[in-house]
Design a protein around this motif. Structure first.
Motif, mmCIF file in Angstrom:
data_model
loop_
_atom_site.group_PDB
_atom_site.id
_atom_site.type_symbol
_atom_site.label_atom_id
_atom_site.label_comp_id
_atom_site.label_asym_id
_atom_site.label_seq_id
_atom_site.Cartn_x
_atom_site.Cartn_y
_atom_site.Cartn_z
ATOM 1 N N GLY B 135 0.812 -1.217 0.000
ATOM 2 C CA GLY B 135 0.000 0.000 0.000
ATOM 3 C C GLY B 135 0.847 1.270 0.000
ATOM 4 O O GLY B 135 0.419 2.301 -0.498
ATOM 5 N N GLN B 136 2.066 1.195 0.541
ATOM 6 C CA GLN B 136 2.948 2.359 0.555
ATOM 7 C C GLN B 136 3.345 2.733 -0.866
ATOM 8 O O GLN B 136 3.339 3.900 -1.241
ATOM 9 C CB GLN B 136 4.195 2.059 1.388
ATOM 10 N N GLU B 138 1.679 1.879 -3.564
ATOM 11 C CA GLU B 138 0.467 2.314 -4.264
ATOM 12 C C GLU B 138 0.124 3.755 -3.920
ATOM 13 O O GLU B 138 -0.218 4.553 -4.796
ATOM 14 C CB GLU B 138 -0.714 1.406 -3.900
ATOM 15 N N ALA B 139 0.240 4.091 -2.634
ATOM 16 C CA ALA B 139 -0.092 5.455 -2.219
ATOM 17 C C ALA B 139 0.862 6.442 -2.887
ATOM 18 O O ALA B 139 0.441 7.478 -3.408
ATOM 19 C CB ALA B 139 -0.012 5.578 -0.699
ATOM 20 N N GLY B 140 2.144 6.111 -2.896
ATOM 21 C CA GLY B 140 3.130 6.987 -3.525
ATOM 22 C C GLY B 140 2.866 7.162 -5.011
ATOM 23 O O GLY B 140 2.853 8.271 -5.529
ATOM 24 N N ARG B 141 2.633 6.031 -5.694
ATOM 25 C CA ARG B 141 2.388 6.101 -7.129
ATOM 26 C C ARG B 141 1.088 6.831 -7.430
ATOM 27 O O ARG B 141 0.989 7.560 -8.410
ATOM 28 C CB ARG B 141 2.340 4.689 -7.739
ATOM 29 N N SER B 142 0.068 6.626 -6.587
ATOM 30 C CA SER B 142 -1.227 7.274 -6.854
ATOM 31 C C SER B 142 -1.120 8.793 -6.755
ATOM 32 O O SER B 142 -1.955 9.520 -7.291
ATOM 33 C CB SER B 142 -2.297 6.770 -5.876
ATOM 34 N N LEU B 143 -0.077 9.278 -6.073
ATOM 35 C CA LEU B 143 0.114 10.726 -5.976
ATOM 36 C C LEU B 143 0.867 11.279 -7.179
ATOM 37 O O LEU B 143 1.157 12.470 -7.251
ATOM 38 C CB LEU B 143 0.885 11.069 -4.692
ATOM 39 N N GLY B 144 1.221 10.389 -8.108
ATOM 40 C CA GLY B 144 1.915 10.845 -9.315
ATOM 41 C C GLY B 144 3.427 10.793 -9.200
ATOM 42 O O GLY B 144 4.133 11.274 -10.065
ATOM 43 N N LEU B 145 3.922 10.209 -8.103
ATOM 44 C CA LEU B 145 5.377 10.117 -7.943
ATOM 45 C C LEU B 145 5.915 8.959 -8.777
ATOM 46 O O LEU B 145 5.302 7.893 -8.821
ATOM 47 C CB LEU B 145 5.732 9.887 -6.467
ATOM 48 N N PRO B 146 7.068 9.143 -9.425
ATOM 49 C CA PRO B 146 7.667 8.042 -10.179
ATOM 50 C C PRO B 146 8.188 6.953 -9.242
ATOM 51 O O PRO B 146 8.470 7.220 -8.068
ATOM 52 C CB PRO B 146 8.820 8.698 -10.939
ATOM 53 N N THR B 149 11.279 7.774 -7.158
ATOM 54 C CA THR B 149 11.083 8.659 -6.007
ATOM 55 C C THR B 149 10.410 7.929 -4.848
ATOM 56 O O THR B 149 10.800 8.098 -3.692
ATOM 57 C CB THR B 149 10.226 9.869 -6.410
ATOM 58 N N LYS B 153 12.344 7.835 -1.364
ATOM 59 C CA LYS B 153 11.815 8.696 -0.304
ATOM 60 C C LYS B 153 10.915 7.956 0.675
ATOM 61 O O LYS B 153 10.729 8.408 1.808
ATOM 62 C CB LYS B 153 11.000 9.852 -0.919
ATOM 63 N N ILE B 154 10.298 6.866 0.224
ATOM 64 C CA ILE B 154 9.286 6.231 1.067
ATOM 65 C C ILE B 154 9.666 4.796 1.451
ATOM 66 O O ILE B 154 9.672 4.440 2.628
ATOM 67 C CB ILE B 154 7.916 6.246 0.351
ATOM 68 N N GLN B 158 12.093 3.368 5.169
ATOM 69 C CA GLN B 158 11.395 2.481 6.097
ATOM 70 C C GLN B 158 12.051 1.110 6.140
ATOM 71 O O GLN B 158 12.159 0.487 7.207
ATOM 72 C CB GLN B 158 9.938 2.309 5.673
#
Lengths: 246, 238
Positions: B135-136, B138-146, B149, B153-154, B158
Motif C-alpha cells: 500500500g505504501q 500504491e499510495a506513492g504512485r497514486s500521488l503521481g510520484l515516479p 522517487t 523517499k518512502i 522504512q
C-alpha cells in the motif's frame, strides 16, 4: 453519450487476474463535477474498477479516457495523469516515517507542482479545513484511524486533483470515526469535486451520489440516481444485495 | 608463583614495550578499521542497488522488461557465487590472480570484502523492502510520484529502519572478518600479532591482546548501533 463535460470514459474495460476474469466489458463514464458511488457485494470487482481508473491495476483490455486522452495507450505519461487523480485507500496508507505535514507536502514538492513554502502553506490551509492543523508535526502512528483517513484525503487534495477516487474509505474505521470522515467527504462533494466512491455507506450514497452504480459479477448490473437504486431496484441481484445490508 | 608472575611481566615487556611494539597493534587496528569502513561503504551501495534491481524485477506486474530480467539474473548469479564461496578464497583469488600485479593491498582488501558484504547486505535490504506494505508503493504512485522517487523517499528509508539490527550484525561480522586479509599479506591487527609472534616467539600475550581489542571494538560498535536504533525508533512515536 459523448457529453462535453465528460471527465472519464471507460470503454470495454476487461481485467483478468490469472484465470479469473474480474471485470468483463465495463462501459461507463464520469462527468465533470459528478459524484458517482459504486456499491456491490465483495469480490464483485468494484475496487478493481476504481483502481483501473488510475492504472494501479493495468487493464487486460479496453480503453480509459481521461479528459479525452487515452491513458491506457503505451506512450501516456501515467505519473502526469495520476497527479490529477487523487486516491484514498481503505487502509489510509500514510507514510509512517515522516510527519503529517511531510506526508502532505512530499508529492507536490517532488513533482515540482509547488515549492516548499507553497506546499507548506497549502498543507496548513487543508489541515485547517479538516480541523487537524494541530497535528501537522505529529507522526501518523499517533493519530486515530479517522484522523489518519482525513490526513490521507488532505494528502490527495494537496495535488489539486480534478477527480478524487475513494476505495472503501471508511471500511477500516471504528464506527464512531466513520462520521468525521464522511463529513469531510460531503464537504468535498459540496465544493464541486468530481468523486468516484466505492463504499458500503448507503446513507452517504443516498445523500451525496448523483449516480449510483451497482457492480456485481464483473460488470455494472444497474445504475441510476440514488432514489432509483435504493427505492426502486429492478435487478434481482441488487434487490437481494440491498435486502442484506439495509 | 613468583616465577610465574615475573615470567608474565617479561612476556608483557617483550610483547608490547620492547622496540615500541605496541605501535604495531595500533597501526594494525587502524588498518582493520579502514578496511571495515571502506568495505561497509561498498557493501551498502552494492547491497541497495542489487536489492532494488531484484525487487523491481519481482514486483513488476504485467509486461516483462528484458533488460530488467538480465540484470536480475546477474544479481542472482552474483549473490549465489559470493555467498557460495569462502571469503578467504575470494581474497586469495583477488590478491593473487585478479590483481596480482597490484601492490595496493588495502585497496584489494576493501574491494573484496565490500563485494562480499554487498551480497549479504542486498539480501538483508531486500527482506526489508519486501516487509513494507505494498500500500505504501500504491499510495506513492497514486500521488503521481515516479517509482524511483517512491523507492528513495518512502520505501528504502522504512526498509532500512526495519533491517537496521540485521545491518548492524553485518557490520560486526565484517569487522571481525577483516582478520582474513592477513592471507594477502596486509598488516591488519591479526597480522601485527602474527608478526610479533614470529619475532619474539611469544604467542600468549599478542593473541590474547588482539582478542581483547576485537571484543572491545565490537562492544563499542554494539553500543553505538543501539543508540542510533533507539533514536530512529523514537521519531515514530511522539
Amino acid at each position: 453519450m459523448n457529453a462535453d463535460n465528460e471527465l472519464i470514459r471507460i470503454e470495454h474495460l476487461q481485467k483478468r487476474f490469472g484465470g479469473n476474469l474480474v471485470l468483463k466489458d465495463v462501459n461507463e463514464h464520469i462527468l465533470e463535477g459528478e459524484k458517482v458511488v459504486i456499491i456491490g457485494p465483495s469480490g464483485s470487482g468494484k475496487s478493481t474498477l476504481l483502481r483501473c481508473l488510475n492504472l494501479l491495476e493495468t487493464p487486460t483490455s479496453g480503453h480509459i479516457y481521461f479528459e479525452g486522452k487515452d491513458i491506457t495507450a503505451k506512450k501516456t505519461d501515467i505519473n502526469a495523469v495520476r497527479c490529477q487523480m487523487g486516491m484514498v485507500f481503505q487502509h489510509f496508507n500514510l507514510f509512517p516515517h515522516i510527519t503529517v505535514r511531510e506526508n502532505i507536502t512530499l508529492a507536490p514538492v517532488e513533482t515540482h507542482h509547488m515549492n516548499k513554502e507553497e506546499a507548506n502553506e497549502e498543507a496548513s490551509k487543508l489541515l485547517t479545513r479538516v480541523g487537524l492543523l494541530d497535528k501537522a508535526d505529529a507522526y501518523p502512528s499517533s493519530l486515530s484511524g479517522g484522523q489518519q483517513q482525513r490526513i490521507a484525503i488532505v494528502r490527495a487534495l494537496a495535488m489539486h486533483p480534478r477527480v478524487m477516487l475513494f476505495d472503501e474509505p471508511t471500511s477500516a474505521l471504528d464506527p464512531e470515526m466513520v462520521g468525521e470522515v464522511l463529513e469531510v467527504m460531503k464537504e468535498l462533494a459540496d465544493s464541486g469535486m468530481t468523486m468516484a466512491v466505492v463504499t458500503h455507506e448507503m446513507g452517504f450514497a443516498r445523500e451525496v451520489a448523483d449516480r449510483v452504480l451497482f457492480c456485481a459479477d464483473g460488470g455494472i448490473q444497474e445504475e441510476g440516481s440514488a432514489e432509483e437504486i435504493f427505492s426502486h431496484p429492478k435487478n434481482p441481484r441488487l434487490r437481494d444485495f440491498l435486502s442484506k445490508i439495509i | 608463583m613468583q616465577a610465574f608472575f615475573s615470567s608474565l611481566s617479561s612476556q608483557f615487556y617483550i610483547s608490547f614495550v620492547d622496540q615500541n611494539r605496541w605501535q604495531s597493534y595500533i597501526k594494525g587496528l587502524g588498518v582493520s578499521f579502514l578496511v571495515t569502513i571502506g568495505a561497509l561503504a561498498i557493501g551498502i551501495v552494492i547491497g541497495i542497488l542489487v536489492a532494488i534491481c531484484r525487487t523491481a524485477h519481482d514486483q513488476k506486474k504485467g509486461r516483462i522488461n528484458p533488460l530488467l530480467s538480465v540484470i536480475n539474473r546477474i544479481c542472482i548469479i552474483y549473490t549465489t557465487v559470493i555467498r557460495g564461496t569462502p571469503m578467504m578464497v575470494q581474497l586469495l583469488i583477488n590478491g593473487f590472480v585478479v590483481f596480482v600485479s597490484s601492490r595496493n593491498l588495502i585497496g584489494i582488501a576493501i574491494l573484496t570484502l565490500g563485494i562480499n558484504s554487498g551480497a549479504y547486505v542486498s539480501e538483508i535490504i531486500r527482506s526489508g523492502i519486501m516487509s513494507i506494505d505494498p500500500g505504501q508503493m500504491e499510495a506513492g504512485r497514486s500521488l503521481g510520484l515516479p517509482y524511483r522517487t517512491v523507492m528513495s523517499k518512502i520505501i528504502i528509508p522504512q526498509a532500512i529502519k526495519n533491517v537496521f539490527p540485521a545491518l548492524g550484525n553485518e557490520l560486526i561480522t565484517l569487522f571481525k572478518d577483516t582478520s582474513l586479509v592477513t592471507v594477502i599479506g596486509l598488516t591488519d591487527l591479526t597480522k601485527a600479532a602474527m608478526q610479533i609472534q614470529a619475532r619474539t616467539y611469544q604467542a600468549f600475550m599478542p593473541y590474547l591482546c588482539i582478542a581483547g581489542l576485537y571484543l572491545v571494538c565490537v562492544l563499542i560498535m554494539t553500543k553505538i548501533l543501539g543508540t542510533v536504533e533507539g533514536r530512529m525508533r523514537k521519531s515514530e512515536r511522539r
